[in-house]
Design a protein around this motif. Structure first.
Motif, PDB file in Angstrom:
ATOM      1  N   ALA A 294       2.672  -5.348  -6.483  1.00  0.00           N
ATOM      2  CA  ALA A 294       3.746  -4.391  -6.208  1.00  0.00           C
ATOM      3  C   ALA A 294       3.429  -3.537  -4.987  1.00  0.00           C
ATOM      4  O   ALA A 294       4.320  -3.218  -4.183  1.00  0.00           O
ATOM      5  N   ALA A 295       2.154  -3.177  -4.827  1.00  0.00           N
ATOM      6  CA  ALA A 295       1.754  -2.387  -3.662  1.00  0.00           C
ATOM      7  C   ALA A 295       1.997  -3.162  -2.373  1.00  0.00           C
ATOM      8  O   ALA A 295       2.488  -2.610  -1.374  1.00  0.00           O
ATOM      9  N   TYR A 296       1.679  -4.454  -2.393  1.00  0.00           N
ATOM     10  CA  TYR A 296       1.914  -5.273  -1.205  1.00  0.00           C
ATOM     11  C   TYR A 296       3.412  -5.422  -0.943  1.00  0.00           C
ATOM     12  O   TYR A 296       3.865  -5.361   0.208  1.00  0.00           O
ATOM     13  N   GLY A 297       4.205  -5.620  -2.011  1.00  0.00           N
ATOM     14  CA  GLY A 297       5.648  -5.765  -1.836  1.00  0.00           C
ATOM     15  C   GLY A 297       6.309  -4.510  -1.306  1.00  0.00           C
ATOM     16  O   GLY A 297       7.177  -4.574  -0.430  1.00  0.00           O
ATOM     17  N   LEU A 298       5.907  -3.354  -1.815  1.00  0.00           N
ATOM     18  CA  LEU A 298       6.465  -2.097  -1.329  1.00  0.00           C
ATOM     19  C   LEU A 298       6.091  -1.871   0.133  1.00  0.00           C
ATOM     20  O   LEU A 298       6.909  -1.404   0.933  1.00  0.00           O
ATOM     21  N   ARG A 299       4.860  -2.214   0.458  1.00  0.00           N
ATOM     22  CA  ARG A 299       4.426  -2.081   1.845  1.00  0.00           C
ATOM     23  C   ARG A 299       5.264  -2.952   2.770  1.00  0.00           C
ATOM     24  O   ARG A 299       5.726  -2.503   3.825  1.00  0.00           O
ATOM     25  N   ALA A 300       5.503  -4.202   2.370  1.00  0.00           N
ATOM     26  CA  ALA A 300       6.281  -5.116   3.199  1.00  0.00           C
ATOM     27  C   ALA A 300       7.710  -4.621   3.368  1.00  0.00           C
ATOM     28  O   ALA A 300       8.265  -4.630   4.474  1.00  0.00           O
ATOM     29  N   ALA A 301       8.320  -4.178   2.263  1.00  0.00           N
ATOM     30  CA  ALA A 301       9.697  -3.680   2.340  1.00  0.00           C
ATOM     31  C   ALA A 301       9.787  -2.432   3.200  1.00  0.00           C
ATOM     32  O   ALA A 301      10.740  -2.253   3.975  1.00  0.00           O
ATOM     33  N   GLY A 302       8.805  -1.567   3.100  1.00  0.00           N
ATOM     34  CA  GLY A 302       8.827  -0.345   3.890  1.00  0.00           C
ATOM     35  C   GLY A 302       8.617  -0.592   5.369  1.00  0.00           C
ATOM     36  O   GLY A 302       9.250   0.052   6.215  1.00  0.00           O
ATOM     37  N   ASP A 303       7.758  -1.547   5.714  1.00  0.00           N
ATOM     38  CA  ASP A 303       7.504  -1.834   7.125  1.00  0.00           C
ATOM     39  C   ASP A 303       8.703  -2.490   7.801  1.00  0.00           C
ATOM     40  O   ASP A 303       8.875  -2.374   9.012  1.00  0.00           O
TER      41      ASP A 303
ATOM     42  N   GLY B 175      12.082  -2.113   6.564  1.00  0.00           N
ATOM     43  CA  GLY B 175      13.255  -1.254   6.494  1.00  0.00           C
ATOM     44  C   GLY B 175      12.900   0.215   6.412  1.00  0.00           C
ATOM     45  O   GLY B 175      12.396   0.817   7.364  1.00  0.00           O
ATOM     46  N   ASN B 176      13.125   0.769   5.209  1.00  0.00           N
ATOM     47  CA  ASN B 176      12.900   2.198   4.996  1.00  0.00           C
ATOM     48  C   ASN B 176      11.404   2.476   4.893  1.00  0.00           C
ATOM     49  O   ASN B 176      10.741   2.050   3.951  1.00  0.00           O
ATOM     50  N   GLY B 177      10.859   3.198   5.836  1.00  0.00           N
ATOM     51  CA  GLY B 177       9.430   3.480   5.848  1.00  0.00           C
ATOM     52  C   GLY B 177       8.951   4.303   4.675  1.00  0.00           C
ATOM     53  O   GLY B 177       7.746   4.335   4.399  1.00  0.00           O
ATOM     54  N   VAL B 178       9.875   4.946   3.946  1.00  0.00           N
ATOM     55  CA  VAL B 178       9.479   5.737   2.781  1.00  0.00           C
ATOM     56  C   VAL B 178       8.823   4.860   1.730  1.00  0.00           C
ATOM     57  O   VAL B 178       7.890   5.281   1.035  1.00  0.00           O
ATOM     58  N   LEU B 179       9.299   3.623   1.588  1.00  0.00           N
ATOM     59  CA  LEU B 179       8.742   2.724   0.583  1.00  0.00           C
ATOM     60  C   LEU B 179       7.264   2.451   0.836  1.00  0.00           C
ATOM     61  O   LEU B 179       6.488   2.277  -0.115  1.00  0.00           O
ATOM     62  N   SER B 180       6.863   2.412   2.088  1.00  0.00           N
ATOM     63  CA  SER B 180       5.453   2.168   2.390  1.00  0.00           C
ATOM     64  C   SER B 180       4.567   3.302   1.907  1.00  0.00           C
ATOM     65  O   SER B 180       3.390   3.087   1.578  1.00  0.00           O
ATOM     66  N   TRP B 181       5.124   4.501   1.827  1.00  0.00           N
ATOM     67  CA  TRP B 181       4.343   5.629   1.337  1.00  0.00           C
ATOM     68  C   TRP B 181       4.238   5.648  -0.182  1.00  0.00           C
ATOM     69  O   TRP B 181       3.548   6.494  -0.752  1.00  0.00           O
ATOM     70  N   LEU B 182       4.909   4.702  -0.851  1.00  0.00           N
ATOM     71  CA  LEU B 182       4.732   4.526  -2.289  1.00  0.00           C
ATOM     72  C   LEU B 182       3.652   3.504  -2.601  1.00  0.00           C
ATOM     73  O   LEU B 182       3.361   3.245  -3.768  1.00  0.00           O
ATOM     74  N   SER B 183       3.051   2.935  -1.564  1.00  0.00           N
ATOM     75  CA  SER B 183       2.048   1.882  -1.734  1.00  0.00           C
ATOM     76  C   SER B 183       0.711   2.324  -1.162  1.00  0.00           C
ATOM     77  O   SER B 183       0.647   2.788  -0.015  1.00  0.00           O
ATOM     78  N   PRO B 184      -0.381   2.169  -1.901  1.00  0.00           N
ATOM     79  CA  PRO B 184      -1.699   2.505  -1.338  1.00  0.00           C
ATOM     80  C   PRO B 184      -2.067   1.599  -0.166  1.00  0.00           C
ATOM     81  O   PRO B 184      -2.800   2.022   0.734  1.00  0.00           O
ATOM     82  N   ILE B 185      -1.572   0.352  -0.158  1.00  0.00           N
ATOM     83  CA  ILE B 185      -1.820  -0.510   0.990  1.00  0.00           C
ATOM     84  C   ILE B 185      -1.089   0.035   2.209  1.00  0.00           C
ATOM     85  O   ILE B 185      -1.608   0.010   3.334  1.00  0.00           O
ATOM     86  N   GLY B 186       0.116   0.555   1.994  1.00  0.00           N
ATOM     87  CA  GLY B 186       0.840   1.210   3.079  1.00  0.00           C
ATOM     88  C   GLY B 186       0.105   2.440   3.586  1.00  0.00           C
ATOM     89  O   GLY B 186       0.130   2.732   4.789  1.00  0.00           O
ATOM     90  N   TRP B 187      -0.587   3.138   2.680  1.00  0.00           N
ATOM     91  CA  TRP B 187      -1.343   4.323   3.115  1.00  0.00           C
ATOM     92  C   TRP B 187      -2.452   3.926   4.094  1.00  0.00           C
ATOM     93  O   TRP B 187      -2.559   4.510   5.177  1.00  0.00           O
ATOM     94  N   VAL B 188      -3.281   2.953   3.695  1.00  0.00           N
ATOM     95  CA  VAL B 188      -4.426   2.633   4.557  1.00  0.00           C
ATOM     96  C   VAL B 188      -3.955   1.991   5.865  1.00  0.00           C
ATOM     97  O   VAL B 188      -4.620   2.144   6.895  1.00  0.00           O
ATOM     98  N   GLN B 189      -2.825   1.283   5.831  1.00  0.00           N
ATOM     99  CA  GLN B 189      -2.329   0.722   7.088  1.00  0.00           C
ATOM    100  C   GLN B 189      -1.838   1.817   8.024  1.00  0.00           C
ATOM    101  O   GLN B 189      -1.855   1.641   9.246  1.00  0.00           O
ATOM    102  N   ARG B 190      -1.415   2.926   7.454  1.00  0.00           N
ATOM    103  CA  ARG B 190      -0.954   4.028   8.294  1.00  0.00           C
ATOM    104  C   ARG B 190      -2.091   4.917   8.787  1.00  0.00           C
ATOM    105  O   ARG B 190      -1.856   6.000   9.318  1.00  0.00           O
ATOM    106  N   THR B 191      -3.299   4.451   8.635  1.00  0.00           N
ATOM    107  CA  THR B 191      -4.398   5.061   9.383  1.00  0.00           C
ATOM    108  C   THR B 191      -4.275   4.690  10.865  1.00  0.00           C
ATOM    109  O   THR B 191      -4.861   5.345  11.712  1.00  0.00           O
ATOM    110  N   TYR B 192      -3.518   3.604  11.134  1.00  0.00           N
ATOM    111  CA  TYR B 192      -3.361   3.071  12.495  1.00  0.00           C
ATOM    112  C   TYR B 192      -4.725   2.974  13.172  1.00  0.00           C
ATOM    113  O   TYR B 192      -4.962   3.495  14.267  1.00  0.00           O
TER     114      TYR B 192
END
Length: 552
Positions: free
Chosen positions: A223-232, A234-251
């Motif tokens: 689910a974390a990977y799916g939320l990250r993919a959907a957020g990247d 479309g809506n970037g808010v979804l990526s902030w619901l995913s811990p994988i999205g968090w670490v990717q936003r370390t840029y």
């Protein structure tokens, strides 16, 4: 009249200081777990590290000129590509470091998460399920010792991986890779590993079965990977619901933002604390979620070895069936964009041309089929090794003490593993074909991609045969069966991009399957693989009938 008075309490009776604390015995359990998995842990850590380092070499060799990088940026700047990699901000300065963070961080986060989940469930719920935890805790071992030791050992594995990453990346001279970014990249992996370890610390409290606990935690990873993919996409808010999205936003290697890592570690600490608190609300061996009441009478199918095996494997098959179907749908939905994604990348284009495909979409589909087949191979290994779990848990002995033969008992698990693996291929192929037909407008994709998936069935049967052979002759080495899908992924999927020698692919049963729909169908290798599978299974049955049964 006589009265009986109780003896006065002594100071020793009132003093509880001699009782073990909640964490008593943790250090002993840590040493025991490290000794027990002295091979398993280094294999995981080194495999993840080598995968990252080899990717840097591939990036450097493939994108050595600004023109190559520009083409790559164009191919990556599409919804399909972003869903499979990471947020678009990495593309602003796409050097080798940015490529590593963009394309690898999300993927390795999933792998580190899987490793962490498996370690925590292995050291906690699996110990309770087999009864070993109750025996250990009858000594001077505190209630929280098992969970604390599990998190500590998982932390050691993640820390070792992080240290290797930092040492290997900081000394790399590739463009864009520097010491601050390498430190953040390493710590991000440690943080995401501990996050999913903490998730597993919670899930092991809910169910009495290790498979259920790991399944729930794996669902969180997915689910974390799916939320990250959907957020990247479309809506970037979804990526902030995913811990994988968090670490990717370390840029990492772009902005080097540490705040998402601190957020990941803070939430991981909170989840770990919740795991300890929830463990106080249940008994050893039990789960917070009560077991469902069974039927008053059992089904007639349960009286047969095959029916009973189907019942044991039902949950695992349903989970993998859904996962492979969704995976097929996901890849099928982007098949129309395949040419835009990879058409301008020279190295990938060369790999596709070697397949001889009539179109880029068909060639792309043939590569994706390898991923689908390997996911199904993971299922057949787990299903084939269920017999070993039944033996070590002592549940096979009472069954074989009846008139049930060893061949029928083990054969039932073999049939379910082989048939179930074939069914997961069928579901994946249908999902891939249906979504691909909708994406491209070509209705023939359904039959074409379903057939391409089923072509890998003989390779799956060989994988079952390897597991059965090990179970029959070397039961303590059954974990070596995992080398088949791991090796197939490395040489079959990554090897096509990294241009491994042809002989490496020939060592895998999956390397002999015609890569449909790009290639023409060839029945000879499939028939030979089926023959090899039959011989391996026969040899495994012979070995099982000749060796002693492990008893409790």
């Amino acid at each position: 009249m006589t009265t009986v008075t109780s003896a006065p309490r002594t100071a020793a009776a009132r003093d509880d200081s001699h009782r073990p604390g909640a964490f008593a015995g943790t250090r002993t359990l840590i040493r025991f777990n490290l000794r027990r998995d002295r091979i398993r842990i280094p294999v995981w850590v080194l495999a993840l590290f080598v995968g990252t380092v080899s990717t840097i070499g591939s990036f450097t060799a493939s994108y050595g000129t600004p023109e190559d990088v520009e083409k790559l940026v164009r191919s990556m700047d599409s919804p399909a590509a972003l869903a499979m990699t990471g947020p678009r901000h990495y593309l602003d300065d796409y050097n080798i470091g940015a490529m590593l963070g963009h394309q690898m961080l999300g993927f390795t986060a999933v792998m580190v998460g899987i490793m962490s989940v498996l370690f925590v469930t292995r050291y906690t719920r699996a110990e309770e399920e087999t009864g070993r935890a109750e025996l250990v805790r009858s000594t001077v071992v505190g209630r929280h010792a098992h969970l604390a030791a599990a998190l500590a050992v998982t932390g050691i594995a993640n820390a070792a991986h992080a240290l290797l990453l930092f040492a290997g990346l900081a000394g790399n001279s590739a463009e864009g890779i520097d010491v601050p970014g390498s430190l953040l990249y390493a710590v991000a992996h440690f943080a995401i590993g501990m996050f999913f370890a903490a998730v597993a610390a919670v899930t092991v409290q809910f169910t009495a079965h290790s498979r259920g606990a790991s399944g729930m935690a794996m669902a969180v990873v997915g689910a974390a990977y799916g939320l990250r993919a959907a957020g990247d996409v479309g809506n970037g808010v979804l990526s902030w619901l995913s811990p994988i999205g968090w670490v990717q936003r370390t840029y990492v290697y772009v902005d080097n933002n540490w705040l998402p890592v601190l957020l990941t570690l803070a939430v991981a600490a909170a989840l770990a604390y919740a795991g300890f608190r929830l463990s106080l609300r249940r008994d050893v061996g039990a789960g917070l979620r009560p077991d469902k009441r069974g039927a008053g009478t059992g089904s007639r199918a349960l009286t047969s070895p095959l029916g009973f095996a189907v019942r044991l494997h039902r949950g695992l098959f349903i989970g993998f069936g859904i996962a492979t179907f969704v995976l097929g749908v996901m890849y099928g939905s982007i098949i129309a964009d395949a040419e835009d994604m990879v058409g301008d990348v020279k190295e990938i284009q060369e790999a596709l041309e070697e397949l001889g495909g009539a179109t880029v979409a068909e060639s792309f589909a043939s590569i994706v089929m390898i991923v689908i087949a390997i996911v199904s191979a993971v299922y057949v290994v787990m299903a084939a090794l269920r017999a070993r779990a039944e033996e070590t848990a002592g549940r096979a002995e009472p069954l074989l003490a009846t008139g049930l033969s060893r061949t029928r008992w083990l054969g039932s698990h073999i049939v379910v593993a082989a048939a179930g693996g074939t069914a997961t291929l069928l579901l994946a192929g249908l999902g891939f074909g249906i979504a691909g037909a909708g994406s491209t407008g070509d209705g023939g994709m359904v039959l074409k991609l379903t057939g391409a998936a089923l072509a890998f069935a003989p390779a799956l049967w060989v994988t079952v045969g390897v597991a059965v052979l090990l179970f029959g002759w070397l039961p303590r080495a059954t974990a070596a069966a995992w080398l088949v899908p791991v090796y197939a992924f490395v040489v079959g999927y990554l090897g096509q991009i990294l241009q491994f020698p042809d002989w490496t692919n020939n060592l895998s049963p999956f390397g002999h399957v015609p890569q449909l729909p790009a290639e023409d169908m060839s029945w000879t290798p499939l028939l030979l693989l089926t023959l090899v599978a039959g011989l391996l299974i026969w040899a495994g049955l012979v070995g099982f009938n000749r060796r002693d049964l492990e008893t409790k």
